[in-house]
Enzyme design. Structure first.
Site, short mmCIF file in Angstrom:
data_model
loop_
_atom_site.label_atom_id
_atom_site.label_comp_id
_atom_site.label_asym_id
_atom_site.label_seq_id
_atom_site.Cartn_x
_atom_site.Cartn_y
_atom_site.Cartn_z
N HIS A 161 -57.12 37.61 -26.59
CA HIS A 161 -56.34 37.94 -25.39
C HIS A 161 -57.27 38.06 -24.20
O HIS A 161 -58.30 38.71 -24.27
CB HIS A 161 -55.59 39.27 -25.58
CG HIS A 161 -54.75 39.63 -24.40
ND1 HIS A 161 -53.50 39.11 -24.20
CD2 HIS A 161 -55.02 40.42 -23.33
CE1 HIS A 161 -53.02 39.58 -23.05
NE2 HIS A 161 -53.91 40.38 -22.51
N ASP A 202 -42.08 48.03 -25.03
CA ASP A 202 -43.09 47.68 -24.04
C ASP A 202 -42.45 46.99 -22.84
O ASP A 202 -42.83 47.25 -21.69
CB ASP A 202 -44.16 46.76 -24.67
CG ASP A 202 -45.14 46.25 -23.61
OD1 ASP A 202 -45.86 47.09 -23.04
OD2 ASP A 202 -45.16 45.05 -23.33
N ARG A 238 -42.95 50.96 -15.27
CA ARG A 238 -44.28 51.20 -14.69
C ARG A 238 -44.45 50.43 -13.40
O ARG A 238 -45.06 50.91 -12.44
CB ARG A 238 -45.36 50.80 -15.70
CG ARG A 238 -45.49 51.78 -16.86
CD ARG A 238 -46.28 51.17 -18.01
NE ARG A 238 -47.60 50.74 -17.59
CZ ARG A 238 -48.32 49.81 -18.22
NH1 ARG A 238 -47.85 49.22 -19.31
NH2 ARG A 238 -49.51 49.49 -17.77
N SER A 263 -50.05 48.60 -24.46
CA SER A 263 -49.15 47.49 -24.18
C SER A 263 -49.71 46.18 -24.73
O SER A 263 -49.03 45.43 -25.45
CB SER A 263 -48.94 47.40 -22.65
OG SER A 263 -48.32 46.20 -22.28
N LYS A 311 -48.48 44.05 -28.45
CA LYS A 311 -47.99 42.67 -28.48
C LYS A 311 -48.79 41.80 -29.46
O LYS A 311 -48.24 40.95 -30.14
CB LYS A 311 -48.02 42.07 -27.06
CG LYS A 311 -46.83 42.61 -26.24
CD LYS A 311 -46.81 42.08 -24.84
CE LYS A 311 -47.81 42.80 -23.98
NZ LYS A 311 -47.42 43.00 -22.59
N1 URA Z 1 -50.77 43.27 -19.41
C1 URA Z 1 -49.97 43.78 -20.36
O1 URA Z 1 -49.54 43.08 -21.26
N2 URA Z 1 -49.62 45.08 -20.27
C2 URA Z 1 -50.04 45.88 -19.30
O2 URA Z 1 -49.70 47.03 -19.30
C3 URA Z 1 -50.88 45.33 -18.31
C4 URA Z 1 -51.23 44.02 -18.40
#
Ligand code: URA
Ligand code: CA
Length: 440
Positions: free
Chosen positions: A89, A168, A175, A190, A194
């Site tokens: 990532h 999320d 947020r 977060s 994922k």
């Molecule tokens: N990218 C994400 O997937 N989540 C966040 O909270 C910030 C950036």
């Protein structure tokens, strides 16, 4: 109700975090479940998010939050795939073509890459958009086909499906409108939720730092990387991170088919130095996390080998063919979509390149049509920007700074943005170091 037990109340959870205490696993799960089923109203969720923003979470709380978000939705079932599944990532970035290059590189080292990919939002498309600039390429594989291809080739890409981490999604939207995006525990959980929901056994992170990145300072980038590595440790997913420079775009190309061309050149060993180097750093970590090498040195040796002997390039060709694409693009990248017009942007003076605003170059590419501002917009796969200089390079008046590849849309805006955001000065400049940290 059970004797002696009172029902958990959200107001008490908020007060506890407001006062700087650690939440229990039960309290965190109560919150995430309530977000998912809608029983906790947005105002209470927002209050807790703001409390976390100011009070932080410890490693256990972060891990519990991550797993609770994973459990809020589906998990991709990748059983039946042989080997340790390593996912990578990158936290944002402009002109970041690493995913396209790393897939074939680490697959050629024997590490399975089962990639689920989405469309991009922002300066250029996502990995999916880039791959779809290859004629015929498709990502509509059945689960069986996907797994079969990963076992056979070690590399397959499929479109996003299933209801992954709905908690999320809801929290991120909240947020976004409550000024609580920039919170280390919230970002880290977060991202990690994922990756875990998508089936990763191990995770390699490229945390960008600098002007074009989510985290502008090296210190914040380090804290974010440490938070994610800590979550990985707590939940039993080996996680390695590098911190890499994003004060200028990575490589030279910004734009979809332009980046595919750059990826192909890199797999031929002819790519930009910074992009190649970052791919070796990330690739060697993926090989180690995938259990195919015992040290980063050995991993790097393996990556150099599959780059040098053409096996990664060959694997990329087979991968394109397996997913219906035209494999000839590997030998003839001019078969990829291109723009009608290529305009050179020349330097107006002699000097040294002082800065190349990564965000602004990304935005300029978006004006040309390379990226989407909203998720349903169409993008133009052939357009974009090819830089001719990097920070620290000397430049003479009249020399090209960049090429604008345009189909008529946004050309003048892009040119003036490039002029404004590639700055030239008299003073020599030391190029920024690409790798700023190594966290494991
Ligand atoms: N990218 C994400 O997937 N989540 C966040 O909270 C910030 C950036
Ligand atoms: Ca690039």
């Amino acid at each position: 109700m059970e004797s002696g037990r009172t029902e958990m109340r959200m107001v008490d959870v908020i007060a506890k975090k407001r006062d700087g205490m650690s939440l229990s696993d039960e309290e965190i799960r109560f919150f995430v479940n309530g977000i998912t089923d809608g029983s906790i109203p947005d105002y209470q969720a927002s209050a807790l998010l703001m409390s976390v923003f100011f009070r932080d979470m410890d490693e256990r709380e972060r891990a519990t939050l991550t797993l609770a978000m994973v459990d809020s939705g589906d998990r991709i079932d990748l059983s039946g795939i042989e080997g340790v599944l390593v996912d990578k990532h990158s936290t944002g970035g402009v002109g970041d073509t690493t995913t396209l290059i790393l897939g074939p590189l680490v697959a050629a080292c024997g590490v399975p890459v089962a990639k689920m990919s989405g469309r991009g939002l922002g300066h250029t498309g996502g990995t999916l958009d880039k791959l779809e600039s290859i004629e015929g390429f498709h990502i509509e594989l059945t689960e069986e086909e996907f797994k079969e291809q990963v076992n056979r080739l070690k590399l397959a890409v499929i479109g996003q499906s299933g209801n992954l981490t709905p908690a999320d999604k809801k929290l991120y939207a909240l947020r976004d409108v409550t000024a609580t995006v920039d919170s280390i525990p919230l970002i880290a959980s977060s991202i990690m939720s994922k990756k875990i929901a998508a089936g990763a056994d191990a995770i390699v992170l490229d945390v960008k730092t600098g002007e074009g990145a989510f985290m502008k300072t090296e210190e914040d980038s380090r804290r974010l990387a440490e938070a994610m590595v800590g979550i990985g440790r707590s939940v039993g997913r080996r996680t390695l991170a590098v911190i890499s420079d994003m004060s200028q775009p990575l490589g030279f190309a910004v734009g979809n088919s332009l980046e595919v061309k750059e990826a192909i050149a890199t797999l031929k060993g002819e790519g930009p130095e910074d992009l190649t180097r970052l791919c070796v750093e990330l690739g060697s970590r993926m090989v180690v996390a995938g259990g195919k090498a015992d040290s980063l040195e050995e991993g790097a040796r393996m990556i150099h080998e599959v780059l040098g002997d053409g096996s990664a390039l060959g694997l990329f060709r087979s991968f394109i063919e397996a997913q219906g694409g035209d494999p000839e693009v590997v030998d003839h990248p001019d078969r990829l979509p291109s723009a009608n017009e290529v305009i050179q942007v020349d330097a107006k003076r002699d000097g040294y390149i002082q800065s190349i605003g990564a965000d602004d170059i990304g935005l300029a590419a978006m004006h040309l049509g390379a990226g989407r501002a909203t998720k349903d917009e169409a993008i133009d796969l052939g357009v974009g920007i090819v830089l001719k200089k990097k920070v620290g390079d000397p430049v003479r008046k009249g020399e090209p700074l960049a090429e604008v590849h345009s189909n008529g849309r946004g050309t003048d805006t892009a040119i003036s943005m490039i002029r404004e955001h590639i700055t030239i000065g008299e003073e020599p400049v030391t190029p920024p170091a690409l790798i700023r940290g190594d966290i494991r």
